[in-house]
Motif scaffolding. Sequence first.
Motif: not given
Length: 315
Positions: A240-245, A247-254, A301-305
Motif C-alpha cells: 500500500k505504501t509503495m502504491s502511494v509513492e 501515484a504521487r510520482r505519477k509513475d505508470p505502475v499499479v 485500483d492502485n493499492g487495493k486488496f
Amino acid sequence: MDTMQITRLVPTSTTTVDMTIAHLPHRRLRASAPFLLRHRFAAASFSAAAGIDETKWKFGAVSMVQGASRGIGLEFVKQLLQGDEAGHVIATCRSPPQSSGLLHLKNSFSERLSILPLDVTVESSIKATAESIGERYGYLNLLVNASGILSIPDILQPETTLKKVEKSSLMLAYEINAVGPVLVAKHMWPLLKDGGGTAAQRDAAIVANLSARVGSIGDNSLGGWHSYRASKSALNQLTKTMSVEFARRKDPVVCLLLHPGTVDTDLSRPFQRNVPQGKLFSTEFSVQKLLSIINNAKIHDNGKFFAWDGQKIPW
C-alpha cells in the motif's frame, strides 16, 4: 490462504460468499483504412522527430514471476506463455535446475521463457536479476511476487497459541513473505516505469503481490497463525505504501494485493482437512481468476486488496 483453513487449529465457524468476477471486455474503436493509414503515418513521423526507439516493444509484453518453481507461481508462468503468443516471461526461483516444471516449459517455449536464479533473502541476487532483465529486455509490464512460506518441518509451524510464538518463526516469515517481495519491487521499479502498460495493452505496469485473507486485520476473527498473519499484514502495508509513492510520482505502475483462495499446493496441503467442499481450488482456476483481475486493472485500483473473485478485502 483462506481463514477457513485455520479451523483445524482454532475451532470456530465462518461463512464465505462466492461471487463471480466481472469481466470487462476491451473496447476497440473501428476506423476506416484511410484514417488508420493517416494515423500510423503521423505516429511514425512523430516518433522519428522525437527520437523514440520504435523497437522498444520488440519483445511484446514482458512479465516476471518471482517464486515460479512450483504451485501458483509455476501456473502463472504457464498461463502467461499460453495466453500471449508474442509475450515473454521471466521465471525466477532460488534453484532453477531443481524445478522440473520450469524446465519442461522451457522445452516448449524456448524463445519466450527466460529462467533466472533469485533468492528473496539475498538482495544482491535480486539486484543481479534486475540487471540481467534490463540488459536483455529493457522493461517490464508485469511483476508477480508469488513466493511465500507457511510451514517448514522442524523449523516453522503455524502457531495455535501465543505460547508457541518464537522470534525465529516471526523473523523468517517476515523476511520471505514481506521483505522479499518488496525488495524485488524496489529493484524492478525502473523497469516497470519504462514498461508501463503499453506493450501489454493495460493502463499501467502491474505489481501483483500474492497476499492472503488471513493477513487482513479487519477479517481476523479466528486468531492463531501469528507469524503467517503478521507477515502478510506487513506485505499489505508495504505494498500500500509503495502504491502511494507511485501515484504521487505519477509513475505508470499499479500495485495490487491478491488473495488466491485456498489452492491445492504444497503450502496448503498440510492444512486442507477442514476446507469446505468446493473451496479448494486448483492452481489453474485460481491463476485464471487472478489474471483476469490483473488484466482488467485500472489506475484507480492502485493499492487495493482483492480476493480471487474480485471482492475487496478489508485491511
